[in-house]
Design an enzyme around this catalytic site. Structure first.
Site, PDB file in Angstrom:
ATOM      1  N   HIS A  85     -38.974  25.270  26.749  1.00  0.00           N
ATOM      2  CA  HIS A  85     -38.583  24.183  26.002  1.00  0.00           C
ATOM      3  C   HIS A  85     -36.966  23.785  26.545  1.00  0.00           C
ATOM      4  CE1 HIS A  85     -35.931  27.040  23.400  1.00  0.00           C
ATOM      5  NE2 HIS A  85     -35.058  25.990  23.767  1.00  0.00           N
ATOM      6  N   SER A  94     -30.604  29.435  24.076  1.00  0.00           N
ATOM      7  CA  SER A  94     -32.102  29.355  24.386  1.00  0.00           C
ATOM      8  C   SER A  94     -32.121  29.679  25.779  1.00  0.00           C
ATOM      9  CB  SER A  94     -32.455  28.031  24.268  1.00  0.00           C
ATOM     10  OG  SER A  94     -32.707  27.787  22.849  1.00  0.00           O
ATOM     11  N   GLY A  95     -33.468  30.558  26.172  1.00  0.00           N
ATOM     12  CA  GLY A  95     -33.548  30.899  27.354  1.00  0.00           C
ATOM     13  C   GLY A  95     -32.797  32.410  27.845  1.00  0.00           C
ATOM     14  N   ASP A 101     -43.186  30.148  24.966  1.00  0.00           N
ATOM     15  CA  ASP A 101     -42.131  29.615  25.348  1.00  0.00           C
ATOM     16  C   ASP A 101     -41.493  30.526  26.448  1.00  0.00           C
ATOM     17  OD1 ASP A 101     -39.843  27.829  25.545  1.00  0.00           O
ATOM     18  OD2 ASP A 101     -39.048  28.538  23.547  1.00  0.00           O
TER      19      ASP A 101
END
Length: 234
Positions: free
Chosen positions: A33, A178-179, A80
């Site tokens: 994402h 995120s990530g 994801d």
């Protein structure tokens, strides 16, 4: 740790957007994402502690190729995960190193397992951190995470995900993380995927379960190397 930075046209500069992990000299693993859609420009910065200060340890790379998982769903958060191929090989030294992927399928994590998550995301003050932060959290079983008091299956926390947080809301991953990596017992097991309210005990962070995607990761990297070899032959 990698800082995935997106070009801000308004400020005319690159700004931290997501985290990531260097898994070999040419590839970074992050969340799908983080870059899906649009024509936004990104850079990868390795070896950073502070995002704003000059640091001789930093290595900056353009991204040659973005490869999100083909079955990633923005609606459910399933799959994801994404590979970023760097334009050039990273230099491995005291400041930049590879975080090894699990050697094989990792057994499902027991509830209460202590884990560590790191990133430059928002802190308790509500602002992104300029310096790399880390926090300790615990694995929460999926049944609890999917219960009515928690996510109530909206979205569902699946077998391809890990739910982890703090029962007293003292720490969590947040926007900007995120990530980034989730490490449990020293093993890289998760990628920061989604959550609803940072540090809310009933809305803990949800992570992509890395070991469920090892075949896809290695197959994708091998395919790109094969294609590159064929291009050189012609």
């Amino acid at each position: 740790m990698a800082s995935l930075q997106m070009f801000d046209g308004w400020n005319r500069q690159y700004e931290h957007y997501c985290g990531g992990v260097l898994i070999n000299r040419k590839w970074v693993l992050t969340a799908a994402h983080c870059t899906i859609g649009g024509k936004r420009k990104f850079l990868v910065v390795l070896g950073a502690h502070s995002l704003s200060r000059y640091e001789s340890s930093k290595q900056i790379f353009h991204i040659k190729r973005q490869i999100p998982h083909p079955e990633f769903s923005r609606i459910t958060g399933e799959n994801d995960i994404q590979l970023l191929e760097l334009e050039n090989n990273a230099m491995i030294n005291n400041d930049v190193d590879v975080l090894k992927l699990p050697g094989g399928m990792v057994d499902d994590l027991k509830p209460g397992t202590s884990c560590l998550v790191a990133g430059w995301g928002q802190t308790s003050k509500g602002f992104p951190s300029d310096t790399l932060q880390e926090v300790t959290i615990e694995v929460i079983d999926r049944k609890t995470c999917n219960s009515k008091d928690y996510y109530d299956h909206k979205p569902e926390v699946t077998q391809n995900m890990i739910c982890a947080g703090d029962s007293e809301g003292r720490g969590d991953s947040c926007a900007g993380d995120s990530g980034g990596p989730l490490l449990c017992n020293g093993t890289y097991v998760g990628i920061v995927s989604f959550g609803k309210i940072c540090a809310d005990p009933k809305k803990p962070g949800v992570y992509t379960f890395v070991s469920k995607y090892l075949c896809w990761i290695w197959k994708t990297i091998a395919m790109q190397a094969y294609n590159m070899t064929n291009e050189k032959l012609y």
